[in-house]
Design a protein around this motif. Structure first.
Motif, PDB file in Angstrom:
ATOM      1  N   ALA A  11     -58.002   9.691  44.804  1.00  0.00           N
ATOM      2  CA  ALA A  11     -57.525   9.073  43.466  1.00  0.00           C
ATOM      3  C   ALA A  11     -59.118   8.463  42.806  1.00  0.00           C
ATOM      4  O   ALA A  11     -59.180   8.668  41.910  1.00  0.00           O
ATOM      5  CB  ALA A  11     -56.631   8.267  43.398  1.00  0.00           C
ATOM      6  N   MET A  14     -61.238  11.310  41.911  1.00  0.00           N
ATOM      7  CA  MET A  14     -60.607  11.860  40.676  1.00  0.00           C
ATOM      8  C   MET A  14     -61.190  11.203  39.572  1.00  0.00           C
ATOM      9  O   MET A  14     -61.726  11.662  38.734  1.00  0.00           O
ATOM     10  CB  MET A  14     -59.145  12.014  40.889  1.00  0.00           C
ATOM     11  CG  MET A  14     -58.832  13.131  41.698  1.00  0.00           C
ATOM     12  SD  MET A  14     -56.790  13.127  41.892  1.00  0.00           S
ATOM     13  CE  MET A  14     -56.576  13.935  40.352  1.00  0.00           C
ATOM     14  N   ARG A  15     -61.147   9.777  39.486  1.00  0.00           N
ATOM     15  CA  ARG A  15     -61.555   9.003  38.493  1.00  0.00           C
ATOM     16  C   ARG A  15     -62.949   9.080  38.217  1.00  0.00           C
ATOM     17  O   ARG A  15     -63.475   9.212  37.124  1.00  0.00           O
ATOM     18  CB  ARG A  15     -61.222   7.447  38.849  1.00  0.00           C
ATOM     19  CG  ARG A  15     -59.947   7.300  38.418  1.00  0.00           C
ATOM     20  CD  ARG A  15     -59.407   5.654  38.302  1.00  0.00           C
ATOM     21  NE  ARG A  15     -59.841   4.923  39.850  1.00  0.00           N
ATOM     22  CZ  ARG A  15     -59.094   5.115  40.911  1.00  0.00           C
ATOM     23  NH1 ARG A  15     -57.895   5.643  40.517  1.00  0.00           N
ATOM     24  NH2 ARG A  15     -59.280   4.374  41.954  1.00  0.00           N
ATOM     25  N   SER A  18     -63.967  12.594  36.529  1.00  0.00           N
ATOM     26  CA  SER A  18     -63.413  12.536  35.239  1.00  0.00           C
ATOM     27  C   SER A  18     -64.466  11.878  34.557  1.00  0.00           C
ATOM     28  O   SER A  18     -64.766  12.253  33.337  1.00  0.00           O
ATOM     29  CB  SER A  18     -62.058  11.899  35.478  1.00  0.00           C
ATOM     30  OG  SER A  18     -61.442  11.894  33.912  1.00  0.00           O
ATOM     31  N   TYR A 113     -62.885  17.483  41.399  1.00  0.00           N
ATOM     32  CA  TYR A 113     -61.858  16.784  41.011  1.00  0.00           C
ATOM     33  C   TYR A 113     -60.467  17.750  41.700  1.00  0.00           C
ATOM     34  O   TYR A 113     -59.517  16.917  42.376  1.00  0.00           O
ATOM     35  CB  TYR A 113     -61.656  17.089  39.637  1.00  0.00           C
ATOM     36  CG  TYR A 113     -60.387  16.448  38.906  1.00  0.00           C
ATOM     37  CD1 TYR A 113     -60.383  14.995  38.242  1.00  0.00           C
ATOM     38  CD2 TYR A 113     -59.224  17.100  38.772  1.00  0.00           C
ATOM     39  CE1 TYR A 113     -59.545  14.601  37.927  1.00  0.00           C
ATOM     40  CE2 TYR A 113     -58.424  16.466  38.155  1.00  0.00           C
ATOM     41  CZ  TYR A 113     -58.234  15.274  37.665  1.00  0.00           C
ATOM     42  OH  TYR A 113     -57.133  14.346  37.131  1.00  0.00           O
ATOM     43  N   GLU A 114     -60.632  19.018  41.738  1.00  0.00           N
ATOM     44  CA  GLU A 114     -59.364  19.725  42.246  1.00  0.00           C
ATOM     45  C   GLU A 114     -59.370  19.696  43.807  1.00  0.00           C
ATOM     46  O   GLU A 114     -57.982  19.576  44.253  1.00  0.00           O
ATOM     47  CB  GLU A 114     -59.629  21.423  42.056  1.00  0.00           C
ATOM     48  CG  GLU A 114     -59.451  21.529  40.530  1.00  0.00           C
ATOM     49  CD  GLU A 114     -59.844  23.023  40.021  1.00  0.00           C
ATOM     50  OE1 GLU A 114     -60.543  23.687  41.097  1.00  0.00           O
ATOM     51  OE2 GLU A 114     -59.551  23.113  38.948  1.00  0.00           O
ATOM     52  N   ASN A 116     -60.043  16.953  45.462  1.00  0.00           N
ATOM     53  CA  ASN A 116     -59.209  15.455  45.522  1.00  0.00           C
ATOM     54  C   ASN A 116     -57.885  15.705  45.275  1.00  0.00           C
ATOM     55  O   ASN A 116     -57.032  15.023  45.953  1.00  0.00           O
ATOM     56  CB  ASN A 116     -60.001  14.327  44.663  1.00  0.00           C
ATOM     57  CG  ASN A 116     -61.202  13.829  45.245  1.00  0.00           C
ATOM     58  OD1 ASN A 116     -61.257  13.533  46.513  1.00  0.00           O
ATOM     59  ND2 ASN A 116     -62.273  13.875  44.535  1.00  0.00           N
ATOM     60  N   LEU A 117     -57.329  16.284  44.163  1.00  0.00           N
ATOM     61  CA  LEU A 117     -56.184  16.688  43.913  1.00  0.00           C
ATOM     62  C   LEU A 117     -55.314  17.265  45.120  1.00  0.00           C
ATOM     63  O   LEU A 117     -54.291  16.837  45.534  1.00  0.00           O
ATOM     64  CB  LEU A 117     -55.998  17.390  42.484  1.00  0.00           C
ATOM     65  CG  LEU A 117     -54.431  17.751  42.095  1.00  0.00           C
ATOM     66  CD1 LEU A 117     -53.808  16.079  41.916  1.00  0.00           C
ATOM     67  CD2 LEU A 117     -54.722  18.480  40.758  1.00  0.00           C
ATOM     68  N   THR A 118     -56.000  18.150  45.550  1.00  0.00           N
ATOM     69  CA  THR A 118     -55.417  18.964  46.677  1.00  0.00           C
ATOM     70  C   THR A 118     -55.216  18.032  47.961  1.00  0.00           C
ATOM     71  O   THR A 118     -54.054  18.035  48.685  1.00  0.00           O
ATOM     72  CB  THR A 118     -56.333  20.231  47.195  1.00  0.00           C
ATOM     73  OG1 THR A 118     -56.281  21.217  45.926  1.00  0.00           O
ATOM     74  CG2 THR A 118     -55.700  20.967  48.335  1.00  0.00           C
ATOM     75  N   ILE A 120     -54.856  14.797  47.489  1.00  0.00           N
ATOM     76  CA  ILE A 120     -53.496  13.748  47.420  1.00  0.00           C
ATOM     77  C   ILE A 120     -52.109  14.660  47.623  1.00  0.00           C
ATOM     78  O   ILE A 120     -51.126  14.188  48.154  1.00  0.00           O
ATOM     79  CB  ILE A 120     -53.774  13.411  46.152  1.00  0.00           C
ATOM     80  CG1 ILE A 120     -54.597  12.564  45.811  1.00  0.00           C
ATOM     81  CG2 ILE A 120     -52.260  12.758  45.539  1.00  0.00           C
ATOM     82  CD1 ILE A 120     -54.753  11.746  44.766  1.00  0.00           C
ATOM     83  N   GLU A 121     -51.911  15.988  47.027  1.00  0.00           N
ATOM     84  CA  GLU A 121     -51.012  16.757  47.205  1.00  0.00           C
ATOM     85  C   GLU A 121     -50.412  17.019  48.818  1.00  0.00           C
ATOM     86  O   GLU A 121     -49.363  16.792  49.316  1.00  0.00           O
ATOM     87  CB  GLU A 121     -51.043  18.088  46.492  1.00  0.00           C
ATOM     88  CG  GLU A 121     -50.954  17.855  45.144  1.00  0.00           C
ATOM     89  CD  GLU A 121     -51.293  19.102  44.356  1.00  0.00           C
ATOM     90  OE1 GLU A 121     -51.640  20.292  45.123  1.00  0.00           O
ATOM     91  OE2 GLU A 121     -51.187  19.392  42.876  1.00  0.00           O
TER      92      GLU A 121
END
Length: 135
Positions: A11, A14-15, A18, A113-114, A116-118, A120-121
């Protein structure tokens, strides 16, 4: 590293990415701006750097925006004697922003970013599967 810490780390990544994308968008938006008066410098490209930090609450390693600095590369010049910002030779200073480089940086930030999102998922899925096994 436990799953909660990995989610906190992702997270923070991701911040950070961003913030990087917002700065890149600012650079692109100002790529063709000129100064208001002859001889003044136009917009200077901004570059963001990251730093590793420790989240005090969770003891997780996180990524933070370290600082925003100005790119010291030279400005571009364009011959435009009719421009109000032109100097005595008729040249206008343009920002040191290369749209191609900015787009490549934006794509890199998007992919990070993607990723990091993966992450987290995946952690959420592992937590969900663990809860299902404990039932």
């Amino acid at each position: 590293m436990d799953l909660e810490k990995s989610m906190i780390t992702a997270a923070s990544g991701m911040r950070a990415q961003s913030a990087r994308m917002r700065l890149i968008a600012e650079n692109i938006a100002n790529a063709n701006s000129t100064s208001n008066r002859p001889g003044e410098d136009p917009y200077r490209r901004k570059v963001l750097t990251f730093a590793q930090a420790l989240d005090q609450q969770s003891s997780a390693q996180v990524v933070e925006v370290d600082k925003v600095s100005l790119d010291k590369s030279p400005f571009r010049e364009k011959y435009d004697p009719g421009n109000p910002a032109a100097d005595g030779r008729g040249y206008v200073k343009l920002p040191n922003v290369n749209a191609l480089i900015e787009m490549i940086d934006m794509k890199e930030a998007q992919r990070s970013y993607e990723a990091n999102l993966t992450s987290i998922e995946s952690a959420k899925h592992m937590i969900s599967r663990t809860v299902d096994l404990l039932r």
